[in-house]
Scaffold this motif. Structure first.
Motif, PDB file in Angstrom:
ATOM      1  N   THR A 229      -3.420 -18.641 -52.441  1.00  0.00           N
ATOM      2  CA  THR A 229      -4.858 -18.876 -52.331  1.00  0.00           C
ATOM      3  C   THR A 229      -5.095 -19.899 -51.237  1.00  0.00           C
ATOM      4  OG1 THR A 229      -6.856 -19.459 -53.574  1.00  0.00           O
ATOM      5  CG2 THR A 229      -4.866 -20.705 -54.084  1.00  0.00           C
ATOM      6  N   ALA A 230      -6.201 -19.769 -50.521  1.00  0.00           N
ATOM      7  CA  ALA A 230      -6.472 -20.659 -49.398  1.00  0.00           C
ATOM      8  C   ALA A 230      -7.970 -20.770 -49.181  1.00  0.00           C
ATOM      9  CB  ALA A 230      -5.798 -20.139 -48.124  1.00  0.00           C
ATOM     10  N   ILE A 231      -8.376 -21.835 -48.520  1.00  0.00           N
ATOM     11  CA  ILE A 231      -9.785 -22.067 -48.222  1.00  0.00           C
ATOM     12  C   ILE A 231     -10.077 -21.655 -46.788  1.00  0.00           C
ATOM     13  CG2 ILE A 231     -11.591 -23.809 -48.019  1.00  0.00           C
ATOM     14  CD1 ILE A 231     -10.724 -23.274 -50.879  1.00  0.00           C
ATOM     15  N   ASP A 232     -11.171 -20.920 -46.618  1.00  0.00           N
ATOM     16  CA  ASP A 232     -11.662 -20.529 -45.298  1.00  0.00           C
ATOM     17  C   ASP A 232     -12.904 -21.358 -45.007  1.00  0.00           C
ATOM     18  OD1 ASP A 232     -12.693 -19.332 -43.054  1.00  0.00           O
ATOM     19  OD2 ASP A 232     -12.773 -17.309 -43.879  1.00  0.00           O
ATOM     20  N   PHE A 233     -12.843 -22.182 -43.970  1.00  0.00           N
ATOM     21  CA  PHE A 233     -13.954 -23.082 -43.651  1.00  0.00           C
ATOM     22  C   PHE A 233     -14.945 -22.471 -42.666  1.00  0.00           C
ATOM     23  CE2 PHE A 233     -10.464 -25.925 -44.895  1.00  0.00           C
ATOM     24  CZ  PHE A 233     -11.095 -26.687 -45.860  1.00  0.00           C
ATOM     25  N   THR A 234     -14.817 -21.165 -42.397  1.00  0.00           N
ATOM     26  CA  THR A 234     -15.679 -20.533 -41.397  1.00  0.00           C
ATOM     27  C   THR A 234     -17.148 -20.645 -41.772  1.00  0.00           C
ATOM     28  OG1 THR A 234     -13.909 -18.962 -40.912  1.00  0.00           O
ATOM     29  CG2 THR A 234     -16.112 -18.387 -40.141  1.00  0.00           C
ATOM     30  N   GLY A 235     -17.465 -20.395 -43.036  1.00  0.00           N
ATOM     31  CA  GLY A 235     -18.855 -20.476 -43.488  1.00  0.00           C
ATOM     32  C   GLY A 235     -18.968 -19.993 -44.910  1.00  0.00           C
ATOM     33  N   ILE A 236     -20.078 -20.341 -45.578  1.00  0.00           N
ATOM     34  CA  ILE A 236     -20.251 -19.990 -46.984  1.00  0.00           C
ATOM     35  C   ILE A 236     -20.314 -18.488 -47.178  1.00  0.00           C
ATOM     36  CG2 ILE A 236     -21.851 -20.141 -48.935  1.00  0.00           C
ATOM     37  CD1 ILE A 236     -22.544 -22.939 -48.062  1.00  0.00           C
ATOM     38  N   THR A 237     -20.995 -17.800 -46.269  1.00  0.00           N
ATOM     39  CA  THR A 237     -21.192 -16.356 -46.441  1.00  0.00           C
ATOM     40  C   THR A 237     -20.451 -15.520 -45.404  1.00  0.00           C
ATOM     41  OG1 THR A 237     -23.186 -16.357 -45.065  1.00  0.00           O
ATOM     42  CG2 THR A 237     -23.478 -16.747 -47.423  1.00  0.00           C
ATOM     43  N   VAL A 238     -19.670 -16.159 -44.546  1.00  0.00           N
ATOM     44  CA  VAL A 238     -19.000 -15.436 -43.461  1.00  0.00           C
ATOM     45  C   VAL A 238     -17.493 -15.503 -43.654  1.00  0.00           C
ATOM     46  CG1 VAL A 238     -18.654 -15.300 -40.970  1.00  0.00           C
ATOM     47  CG2 VAL A 238     -20.867 -16.013 -41.879  1.00  0.00           C
ATOM     48  N   ALA A 239     -16.822 -14.351 -43.584  1.00  0.00           N
ATOM     49  CA  ALA A 239     -15.361 -14.310 -43.724  1.00  0.00           C
ATOM     50  C   ALA A 239     -14.709 -14.248 -42.345  1.00  0.00           C
ATOM     51  CB  ALA A 239     -14.953 -13.087 -44.548  1.00  0.00           C
ATOM     52  N   GLY A 267     -13.315  -5.427 -50.672  1.00  0.00           N
ATOM     53  CA  GLY A 267     -14.271  -4.366 -50.420  1.00  0.00           C
ATOM     54  C   GLY A 267     -15.636  -4.545 -51.048  1.00  0.00           C
ATOM     55  N   THR A 268     -16.400  -5.538 -50.587  1.00  0.00           N
ATOM     56  CA  THR A 268     -17.675  -5.850 -51.232  1.00  0.00           C
ATOM     57  C   THR A 268     -18.795  -4.879 -50.879  1.00  0.00           C
ATOM     58  OG1 THR A 268     -18.312  -7.323 -49.430  1.00  0.00           O
ATOM     59  CG2 THR A 268     -17.152  -8.312 -51.306  1.00  0.00           C
ATOM     60  N   GLY A 269     -18.659  -4.141 -49.778  1.00  0.00           N
ATOM     61  CA  GLY A 269     -19.742  -3.270 -49.365  1.00  0.00           C
ATOM     62  C   GLY A 269     -20.759  -3.947 -48.466  1.00  0.00           C
ATOM     63  N   THR A 270     -20.492  -5.174 -48.047  1.00  0.00           N
ATOM     64  CA  THR A 270     -21.342  -5.847 -47.072  1.00  0.00           C
ATOM     65  C   THR A 270     -20.749  -5.640 -45.683  1.00  0.00           C
ATOM     66  OG1 THR A 270     -20.151  -7.920 -47.446  1.00  0.00           O
ATOM     67  CG2 THR A 270     -22.176  -7.575 -48.698  1.00  0.00           C
ATOM     68  N   ALA A 271     -21.625  -5.573 -44.689  1.00  0.00           N
ATOM     69  CA  ALA A 271     -21.178  -5.206 -43.340  1.00  0.00           C
ATOM     70  C   ALA A 271     -20.103  -6.146 -42.801  1.00  0.00           C
ATOM     71  CB  ALA A 271     -22.387  -5.176 -42.399  1.00  0.00           C
ATOM     72  N   GLY A 272     -20.372  -7.443 -42.826  1.00  0.00           N
ATOM     73  CA  GLY A 272     -19.445  -8.392 -42.228  1.00  0.00           C
ATOM     74  C   GLY A 272     -18.135  -8.534 -42.974  1.00  0.00           C
ATOM     75  N   ASN A 273     -18.194  -8.626 -44.315  1.00  0.00           N
ATOM     76  CA  ASN A 273     -16.967  -8.835 -45.078  1.00  0.00           C
ATOM     77  C   ASN A 273     -16.041  -7.628 -45.037  1.00  0.00           C
ATOM     78  OD1 ASN A 273     -18.026 -11.305 -45.667  1.00  0.00           O
ATOM     79  ND2 ASN A 273     -17.891 -11.128 -47.872  1.00  0.00           N
ATOM     80  N   ASP A 274     -16.601  -6.422 -45.141  1.00  0.00           N
ATOM     81  CA  ASP A 274     -15.755  -5.234 -45.048  1.00  0.00           C
ATOM     82  C   ASP A 274     -15.081  -5.149 -43.680  1.00  0.00           C
ATOM     83  OD1 ASP A 274     -16.538  -4.576 -47.585  1.00  0.00           O
ATOM     84  OD2 ASP A 274     -17.496  -2.676 -47.063  1.00  0.00           O
TER      85      ASP A 274
END
Length: 383
Positions: A229-239, A267-274
């Motif tokens: 497990t790891a933390i991504d500091f890019t943004g709250i809603t951005v992967a 696979g959330t179905g959101t444009a950016g995360n997918d």
């Protein structure tokens, strides 16, 4: 020298989701019957939601599922006293608290007050009813919550701190989550289409699951090899695809880098995360990546519970001998180029499964759970 982390086994389990039989649903290509719900705070707006099958109350389901899982695992009274209990959830019993506050507002002019709103209250109640007296921990890392609980259970067992560990994934409807995700423009208005070019967002759903883990494999239905497990500091809603790739590589490295036969994508179905996840899979595995798929088109997105709900759903598919396709993918006409550009939907470097396949042997899978807010977890599991 730190002690090594050993593989551990799920020896008792039970689950409830929007489908009575998730494997049959995936075989038939039939998503749940989503329920249109008004979005709190947005008059006139409705979005689909996935309640538990036959609208069973999640709090009652958890009591029933704890009984089933503990019985299947054969946990003695003495072992129940020692077993730690780890709950993964994004919202605990907020939905029940919302109902109580509304009732109090209708009954009195005074300010409403909750009986007990501390984080551990809900878990305390269930542990007392089922004779579970070990340490209790609640994991609240969004969509990776119960996946992180599984990793923590593996550490406890590897250190011989308990004979067994009980892991719970719990997610029930609440207006805060439902309205909040709509406010972020992440809820789909009608269909769930993970990785599809016409995907429109998430459909939230309830999920409740219980698993009992041990070091020994007697009666095991799944083997947790490990993960990271790891933390991504890019943004709250951005992967960030680089961050997603790093956690996948680390999970594979920590479990001996033995090849995996398939990938259960978040696979959330959101444009950016997918897009970020597909790019990350390509970054890690290249053109010869194993088949990947999302389960959320058949289960809904159960947020904090999805780590355990999706793992147990896969074990049922394994029992039926098939690897599920991504429900919702390829069911809709492609967008025009203008629409795709407007919604920033790019072509994926690798396409998900659109038809089911025979279950691979030995069934070693990489399971991704990428949490809202930047907590990302990948597990390696043999089913």
């Amino acid at each position: 020298m730190p002690k090594p982390i050993h593989p551990v086994h799920i020896v008792g389990h039970a689950m409830a989701c929007p489908h009575n039989d998730p494997a049959a649903a995936f075989q038939a290509g039939a998503p749940p019957t989503w329920t249109p719900l008004p979005v709190p705070g947005y008059p006139g707006v409705e979005r689909p939601y996935g309640f538990l099958h036959q609208r069973e109350a999640p709090e009652q389901a958890l009591d029933r599922l704890l009984d089933e899982a503990l019985s299947r695992a054969g946990l003695s009274a003495a072992e129940r006293v020692q077993a730690p209990v780890l709950m993964g959830t994004s919202s605990l019993n907020i939905g029940e608290n919302e109902k109580r506050i509304i009732e109090q507002l209708h009954q009195s002019d005074s300010s409403p007050a909750l009986e007990d709103a501390r984080w551990g209250f809900m878990l305390d109640q269930y542990c007392q009813r089922h004779g579970l007296e070990g340490p209790q921990t609640t994991f609240n890392t969004a969509c990776s919550s119960s996946a992180n609980a599984l990793l923590y259970a593996q550490r406890i067992l590897s250190l011989d701190l308990a004979p067994a560990v009980v892991v719970i994934g719990f997610e029930a409807y609440n207006g805060i989550s439902f309205g909040g995700f709509h406010g972020l423009m992440l809820l789909s208005p009608q269909d769930y289409r993970p990785f599809d070019p016409s995907r429109q967002g998430i459909i939230l759903g309830e999920g409740v699951a219980v698993a009992v883990l041990r070091r020994d494999d007697k009666g095991a239905v799944a083997r947790l090899e490990g993960g990271d497990t790891a933390i991504d500091f890019t943004g709250i809603t951005v992967a960030s695809e680089d961050s997603l790739a790093r956690v996948m590589r680390s999970a594979l490295d920590k479990t001996g880098n033995t090849p995996v036969q398939a990938i259960k994508a978040h696979g959330t179905g959101t444009a950016g995360n997918d897009q970020a996840e597909a790019n990350a899979i390509h970054q890690v595995f290249g053109e010869q990546a194993p088949p990947y798929f999302s389960l959320k088109g058949g289960l809904g997105h159960s947020l904090g519970a999805c780590g355990l709900v999706e793992l147990l759903s896969l074990s049922v598919c394994r029992d039926r001998g098939f690897l599920p396709a991504s429900l919702g993918y390829g069911d809709h006409p492609p967008q025009t180029q203008e629409t795709a550009e407007e919604e920033e939907i790019e072509s994926l470097p690798l396409l998900p499964l659109d038809t089911q396949q025979a279950w691979p042997e030995p069934g070693r899978l990489l399971l991704n759970y990428f949490g809202f807010g930047g907590n990302n977890t990948s597990l390696v599991v043999t089913l």
